[in-house]
Write a protein that holds these residues in place. Structure first.
Motif, short mmCIF file in Angstrom:
data_model
loop_
_atom_site.label_atom_id
_atom_site.label_comp_id
_atom_site.label_asym_id
_atom_site.label_seq_id
_atom_site.Cartn_x
_atom_site.Cartn_y
_atom_site.Cartn_z
N TYR A 24 42.74 42.78 33.16
CA TYR A 24 43.90 43.55 33.56
C TYR A 24 43.67 44.29 34.86
N GLY A 61 55.02 41.88 44.85
CA GLY A 61 55.07 40.42 45.05
C GLY A 61 54.18 39.94 46.17
N TRP A 64 50.63 40.19 45.06
CA TRP A 64 50.37 39.12 44.09
C TRP A 64 50.06 37.82 44.83
N VAL A 68 46.57 35.73 44.71
CA VAL A 68 46.54 34.32 44.32
C VAL A 68 45.89 33.51 45.43
N CYS A 91 48.04 32.12 39.45
CA CYS A 91 49.31 32.86 39.46
C CYS A 91 49.45 33.72 38.21
N ARG A 92 49.12 33.16 37.07
CA ARG A 92 49.22 33.88 35.80
C ARG A 92 48.22 35.04 35.74
N GLU A 93 47.01 34.81 36.19
CA GLU A 93 45.98 35.85 36.15
C GLU A 93 46.32 37.04 37.03
N GLU A 94 46.99 36.80 38.14
CA GLU A 94 47.30 37.88 39.07
C GLU A 94 48.68 38.50 38.83
N TRP A 95 49.47 37.94 37.91
CA TRP A 95 50.83 38.42 37.64
C TRP A 95 50.89 39.91 37.24
N PRO A 96 49.88 40.48 36.59
CA PRO A 96 49.95 41.91 36.28
C PRO A 96 50.18 42.81 37.49
N VAL A 98 52.39 42.33 39.81
CA VAL A 98 53.85 42.43 39.88
C VAL A 98 54.38 43.22 38.68
N LYS A 99 53.86 42.91 37.49
CA LYS A 99 54.33 43.60 36.29
C LYS A 99 54.13 45.10 36.39
#
Length: 174
Positions: A24, A61, A64, A68, A91-96, A98-99
């Motif tokens: 995280y 964004g 992110w 990536v 992309c999925r691993e770094e999405w937090p 943006v979240k």
């Protein structure tokens, strides 16, 4: 019972793998980034709330994408071309990142409903960002199997970092 032993070993291996993937760092980083954007948002234009919401989301964004890119073209992948699976995983691993920008942006967006002026909206968003930073750090520690003491230490360090950002805001008199 050999099957039971293998099932237990498989479960343990899946738990270890899940914990290894439960990074995280991006959430903690994204929350700190959002807090910094809020502190720096002293000179907004004619639509300050909308501009701050967009600034938070777009900055998240951009960072992110930068993370990536760094993962895909950093030293560990310099020797081979990334395939679709590797790109999607990065992309999925770094999405937090943006979240982590979403809750402060929502706080700004709903601030008029709470009767807050622009300064109140900034303080609310900053508080939400710091709370997110602490929450992401605790989630990371918990998912990694850390002890309660280590979880508390992680939360404390991130709270202190958040308070440091708040001190900068006060010092800069925004």
């Amino acid at each position: 019972m050999p099957g039971t032993r293998n099932a237990a070993a498989d479960r343990a291996a899946r738990t270890t793998e899940r914990r290894a993937r439960a990074d995280y760092t991006g959430g903690v980083y994204g929350s700190m980034l959002a807090a910094s954007v809020i502190v720096g948002a002293g000179a907004l234009g004619s639509f300050p709330r909308l501009e701050l919401v967009l600034l938070l989301l777009l900055t998240g964004g951009v960072f992110w994408i930068a993370h990536v890119h760094a993962q895909l073209f950093g030293a560990r992948l310099a020797q081979r071309s990334p395939d679709r699976r590797v790109v999607l995983r990065a992309c999925r691993e770094e999405w937090p990142i943006v979240k982590a920008a979403v809750p402060p942006a929502v706080a700004v967006a709903v601030s008029p409903l709470l009767g807050l002026g622009l300064q109140g909206a900034l303080w609310l968003a900053l508080s939400v960002a710091v709370a997110g930073q602490v929450g992401w750090s605790m989630a990371a520690a918990r998912r990694a199997g850390a002890s309660r003491r280590l979880m508390a230490a992680s939360a404390s360090v991130n709270l202190l970092l958040g308070l440091l950002i708040i001190a900068f805001k006060i010092w800069l008199k925004h």
